[in-house]
Scaffold this motif. Structure first.
Motif, short mmCIF file in Angstrom:
data_model
loop_
_atom_site.label_atom_id
_atom_site.label_comp_id
_atom_site.label_asym_id
_atom_site.label_seq_id
_atom_site.Cartn_x
_atom_site.Cartn_y
_atom_site.Cartn_z
N TRP A 39 36.35 34.47 28.30
CA TRP A 39 36.83 35.60 29.09
C TRP A 39 36.50 35.32 30.55
N SER A 40 37.52 35.14 31.34
CA SER A 40 37.39 34.76 32.74
C SER A 40 37.62 35.97 33.64
N ASP A 41 36.74 36.17 34.62
CA ASP A 41 36.95 37.23 35.61
C ASP A 41 38.04 36.77 36.57
N ARG A 42 39.12 37.55 36.64
CA ARG A 42 40.27 37.21 37.48
C ARG A 42 40.62 38.36 38.38
N VAL A 43 41.33 38.06 39.44
CA VAL A 43 41.74 39.07 40.40
C VAL A 43 43.17 39.48 40.08
N GLY A 44 43.36 40.76 39.83
CA GLY A 44 44.66 41.28 39.46
C GLY A 44 45.32 42.07 40.57
N GLN A 45 46.19 42.96 40.15
CA GLN A 45 46.95 43.78 41.08
C GLN A 45 46.00 44.59 41.98
N HIS A 46 46.30 44.61 43.28
CA HIS A 46 45.49 45.30 44.29
C HIS A 46 44.05 44.80 44.31
#
Length: 186
Positions: A39-46
């Motif tokens: 499970w990778s911390d990713r940057v999403g919408q906004h």
């Protein structure tokens, strides 16, 4: 309309790949220590951080940085990791992120939480307003080989021209790229 298409296609793909995904998870568990999913911390919408699943292709303890920043990425791969990455099968669990609404099938690929240069450029150009995608315009125009400013330019082009037809075109081009392993880093 886009969300309905995402739900319909992701649901069909999830059913289609259920057996292969189960076999992949078993193969990972049999050949390396640790969980099958990463499970990778990713940057999403906004610029909201979310947790994105992938089949684990790297050994436990691998630094959480983009693969190209590792001194010797091959040294971190699990016994089946290279195959999973070359075939893009490590991406299958991201269908979950599409189904729960963290991602779309098509959009800019989600940045790692620590890819500050990519996040900043996308924010400056308005790309952060899009849901990240399983695949995107930058993916089919260079994938892992593109420098960050070029990726962002493709993301901006997608932002300005997004449509159902462009999404379908990107999905078809992605299938071809995956089949021919075009632009995949090893």
């Amino acid at each position: 309309m886009k969300r309905l298409l995402d739900l319909a296609l992701a649901s069909m793909a999830a059913l289609l790949f259920l057996l292969p995904a189960t076999l992949i998870a078993l193969l990972i568990k049999l050949t390396s220590r640790g969980p099958a999913l990463y499970w990778s911390d990713r940057v999403g919408q906004h610029n909201r951080v979310f947790r994105m699943p992938k089949f684990r292709s790297m050994r436990l303890g691998t630094p959480a940085v983009a693969t190209h920043l590792l001194a010797d990425p091959q040294a971190y791969l699990t016994p089946v990791g290279s195959f999973l990455r070359r075939s893009s099968l490590d991406e299958l669990p991201q269908l979950w992120s599409v189904l729960v609404g963290d991602m779309s099938l098509v959009g800019p690929r989600p940045a790692l939480y620590n890819q500050h240069d990519l996040i900043e450029l996308r924010t400056q150009r308005g790309v952060h307003s899009l849901l990240p995608g399983l695949t995107g315009w930058a993916q089919v125009n260079g994938r892992d080989e593109l420098p960050i400013p070029d990726k962002v330019e493709y993301d901006v082009e997608y932002l300005r021209n997004q449509s159902a037809w462009l999404d379908l075109r990107i999905l078809c081009l992605t299938a071809a790229k995956v089949l021919f392993r075009d632009g995949v880093s090893h």
